[in-house]
Design a protein around this motif. Structure first.
Motif, PDB file in Angstrom:
ATOM      1  N   GLY A 215       0.588  -1.332  -0.111  1.00  0.00           N
ATOM      2  CA  GLY A 215      -0.058  -0.055   0.001  1.00  0.00           C
ATOM      3  C   GLY A 215       0.823   1.358   0.142  1.00  0.00           C
ATOM      4  N   ILE A 216       1.887   1.209   0.780  1.00  0.00           N
ATOM      5  CA  ILE A 216       2.980   2.309   0.916  1.00  0.00           C
ATOM      6  C   ILE A 216       3.618   2.777  -0.602  1.00  0.00           C
ATOM      7  CG2 ILE A 216       4.768   3.158   1.878  1.00  0.00           C
ATOM      8  CD1 ILE A 216       4.024   1.806   4.618  1.00  0.00           C
ATOM      9  N   GLU A 217       3.900   1.327  -1.071  1.00  0.00           N
ATOM     10  CA  GLU A 217       4.497   1.207  -2.430  1.00  0.00           C
ATOM     11  C   GLU A 217       3.512   2.029  -3.604  1.00  0.00           C
ATOM     12  OE1 GLU A 217       4.843  -2.123  -5.713  1.00  0.00           O
ATOM     13  OE2 GLU A 217       5.833  -2.677  -3.679  1.00  0.00           O
ATOM     14  N   TYR A 218       2.309   1.774  -3.459  1.00  0.00           N
ATOM     15  CA  TYR A 218       1.177   2.329  -4.216  1.00  0.00           C
ATOM     16  C   TYR A 218       1.233   3.844  -4.263  1.00  0.00           C
ATOM     17  CZ  TYR A 218      -1.594  -1.762  -5.828  1.00  0.00           C
ATOM     18  OH  TYR A 218      -1.956  -2.940  -6.667  1.00  0.00           O
ATOM     19  N   ALA A 219       1.537   4.433  -2.786  1.00  0.00           N
ATOM     20  CA  ALA A 219       1.542   5.788  -2.735  1.00  0.00           C
ATOM     21  C   ALA A 219       2.911   6.275  -3.139  1.00  0.00           C
ATOM     22  CB  ALA A 219       1.297   6.084  -1.014  1.00  0.00           C
ATOM     23  N   ASP A 220       3.979   5.714  -2.667  1.00  0.00           N
ATOM     24  CA  ASP A 220       5.223   6.435  -3.276  1.00  0.00           C
ATOM     25  C   ASP A 220       5.441   6.250  -4.640  1.00  0.00           C
ATOM     26  OD1 ASP A 220       7.814   7.172  -2.847  1.00  0.00           O
ATOM     27  OD2 ASP A 220       8.353   5.510  -1.409  1.00  0.00           O
ATOM     28  N   MET A 221       4.963   5.263  -5.471  1.00  0.00           N
ATOM     29  CA  MET A 221       5.085   5.465  -6.764  1.00  0.00           C
ATOM     30  C   MET A 221       4.194   6.616  -7.526  1.00  0.00           C
ATOM     31  SD  MET A 221       4.818   1.398  -7.701  1.00  0.00           S
ATOM     32  CE  MET A 221       4.873   1.260  -9.364  1.00  0.00           C
ATOM     33  N   GLN A 222       2.720   6.667  -6.993  1.00  0.00           N
ATOM     34  CA  GLN A 222       2.113   7.505  -7.352  1.00  0.00           C
ATOM     35  C   GLN A 222       2.301   9.020  -7.260  1.00  0.00           C
ATOM     36  OE1 GLN A 222      -0.456   7.246  -9.229  1.00  0.00           O
ATOM     37  NE2 GLN A 222      -1.344   9.618  -9.279  1.00  0.00           N
ATOM     38  N   ILE A 223       2.953   9.446  -5.932  1.00  0.00           N
ATOM     39  CA  ILE A 223       3.612  10.733  -5.714  1.00  0.00           C
ATOM     40  C   ILE A 223       4.763  10.997  -6.569  1.00  0.00           C
ATOM     41  CG2 ILE A 223       2.471  10.900  -3.273  1.00  0.00           C
ATOM     42  CD1 ILE A 223       5.230  10.370  -2.171  1.00  0.00           C
ATOM     43  N   ILE A 224       5.536  10.043  -6.875  1.00  0.00           N
ATOM     44  CA  ILE A 224       6.584  10.393  -7.791  1.00  0.00           C
ATOM     45  C   ILE A 224       6.280  10.539  -9.347  1.00  0.00           C
ATOM     46  CG2 ILE A 224       8.305   9.297  -9.166  1.00  0.00           C
ATOM     47  CD1 ILE A 224       9.095   7.554  -6.514  1.00  0.00           C
TER      48      ILE A 224
END
Length: 509
Positions: A215-224
């Motif tokens: 879930g954090i990975e999803y967020a990190d990828m999206q903000i990048i």
């Protein structure tokens, strides 16, 4: 040599991309593997690669054509690792192992991305047949081959047997700096350093932690990706220029695996046209469910995780490509204003700070979610240990995680990362640029849903009083749902006869 000494140490079922690389990693670390897959060509491919990489030694990977043969080639008690798709396939393999004669003291380890509740049920279901253990694996193909992050959970007894194996194949970090100690070629071993593999807790805990990791990975990828969008569309940069910006950011506070690979993706050229390959990739994002599971769990537990949820929504919106093309013909966006060189430079700096602050909030949401789940399920999760596991070998590995480790070492009961002195000072220091970046992107008509969701989360956490007081009044008006009062004892409920002239307030307890 005795017959038992000639047998294999570990049985392995499933030789897809992850499975094959885990097998070769185990072999590098001195273990002999009995391998099985329904696709015999995958078994042959794993054996061939092992021979190629270990041409001077005896075979380390032994192929098997059935579950019965697999068990016959293992030392007792048997240890069998599964690398198969989550869901029914796991149960099919378990039933086949039972049919082949697996014993109650044997251990079966599920390394797939199983839903954590399925893992809990499986431990109960197979309790009389064998010990069902789980160990989520992160790091993708390269991590599996040269050192993944491992999140094992289940029987504490099983962990005593699995621990030396798992800690030998896991990624390693320098204990003092938290920096990865990387190996990148077959046969290379890193004996020192802290292993990114530690016992998480009872059945289901490891898969839950891996779910939140994703879930954090999803967020990190999206903000990048949102920062990339602003740089491309708002500032008119080409892919190489954006890659230059990201490479600079990766040398500082935003150093991470995801930032590193973003640079490589942006620099990659299409061999046919010579243009940036990313410009030829269809903008429809896929997902396998773990981000969705995290968002759903946050709602079930009652933990705010808007950045993670928005990242899931962003992938969903991207899937409606045809609809977006059609609506773009009917809806208007703000006209693009020409920016001076100074304004562009300023926005790049503001985006950096926005990305950093949004990242802090995404991790804060993920760790709070794990904390609430830990309390609900009595898992007693060690968050400093979890942060340590994620420092190398996994997709969200980043130098940033060393600071999270220290935060939980300072206060193991920390309720939210925003309460840590280091992170609160960082957010205070960079919030002005964060706000500027969100405002400017919004005025340009460029969506920055995850970055702005993080900002709203931060602002909500800063508010001692939220408009939920009006919301409770609304709920009581149309549904008599009651409310509490700030001037009365906590827990005491009130209801108002809103439609009467006198507006009578009635205490309900």
């Amino acid at each position: 040599m005795s017959e038992d000494a000639a047998k294999c140490d570990i049985g392995f079922v499933g030789l897809g991309v992850m499975g094959k690389n885990l097998v070769l990693n185990l072999a590098d670390n001195g273990y002999k593997i009995a391998a099985f897959d329904l696709d015999f060509e995958k078994v042959d491919a794993a054996i061939a690669q092992d021979v190629q990489e270990n041409s001077q030694g005896s075979p380390r990977v032994i192929g098997c054509s059935s579950y019965t043969e697999l068990l016959s080639k293992l030392k007792a008690p048997h240890l069998i690792v599964l690398s198969v798709p989550a869901g029914e396939v796991v149960d099919q393999v378990c039933h086949n192992l039972i049919g082949a004669g697996i014993q109650p003291d044997d251990i079966v380890i599920d390394t797939g991305n199983s839903l954590w509740t399925d893992t809990v049920e499986r431990e109960k279901r197979y309790n009389e047949n064998f010990i069902f253990f789980s160990s989520a694996v992160s790091g993708g193909e390269v991590g599996a081959r040269f050192g993944p992050a491992l999140m094992p959970s289940g029987s504490a007894y099983a962990w005593t047997r699995v621990k030396p194996i798992w800690q030998s194949i896991a990624a390693k970090v320098d204990a003092e700096t938290g920096k990865p100690l990387e190996r990148s070629k077959p046969g290379e071993i890193i004996p020192h350093g802290e292993a990114c593999a530690e016992y998480i807790g009872p059945a289901g805990a490891g898969h839950y932690v891996k779910m939140v990791h994703n879930g954090i990975e999803y967020a990190d990828m999206q903000i990048i990706c949102e920062a990339y969008h602003v740089l491309r569309e708002g500032l008119g940069m080409d892919c190489d220029q954006v890659a230059d910006v990201f490479a600079k950011w990766n040398a500082g506070d935003l150093n991470s695996y995801l930032m590193e690979i973003s640079v490589e993706v942006l620099r990659h050229k299409d061999p046919e046209s010579g243009s940036a390959l990313v410009d030829l990739i269809l903008d429809k994002a896929g997902q396998k469910g773990t981000g969705l599971w995290t968002a759903v769990s946050s709602l079930e537990v009652g933990c705010p995780a808007p950045t993670i949820s928005q990242a899931v929504y962003a992938r969903s919106i991207s899937s409606f490509k045809n609809l977006r093309i059609e609506t773009a013909k009917h809806l208007t966006r703000p006209p693009a204003d020409a920016l001076s060189a100074e304004q562009k430079e300023s926005l790049v700096e503001e985006l950096h700070d926005a990305l950093y602050c949004a990242k802090i909030c995404a991790y804060a949401q993920g760790f709070q979610l794990m904390k609430l789940a830990s309390v609900e399920h009595n898992w007693k999760l060690n968050f400093a240990s979890i942060a340590k596991i994620w420092r190398a070998g996994c997709i969200i590995r980043a130098s940033f995680l060393q600071s999270i480790t220290k935060a939980f070492e300072r206060d193991s009961e920390l309720e939210n990362l925003l309460l840590d002195s280091y992170f609160s000072s960082q957010l205070s220091k960079y919030q002005s640029n964060w706000r500027q970046a969100v405002a400017k992107a919004t005025l340009m008509g460029i969506p920055v849903g995850a970055i702005s969701a993080s900002l709203s989360y931060y602002d909500s956490m800063c508010c001692e009083i939220l408009p939920a007081n009006l919301l409770q009044g609304q709920r009581d008006f149309f549904g008599a749902h009651t409310f509490e009062r700030v001037d009365k004892p906590a827990g005491k409920k009130f209801h108002v006869e809103w439609s009467t002239t006198e507006r009578v307030i009635k205490p309900l307890n």
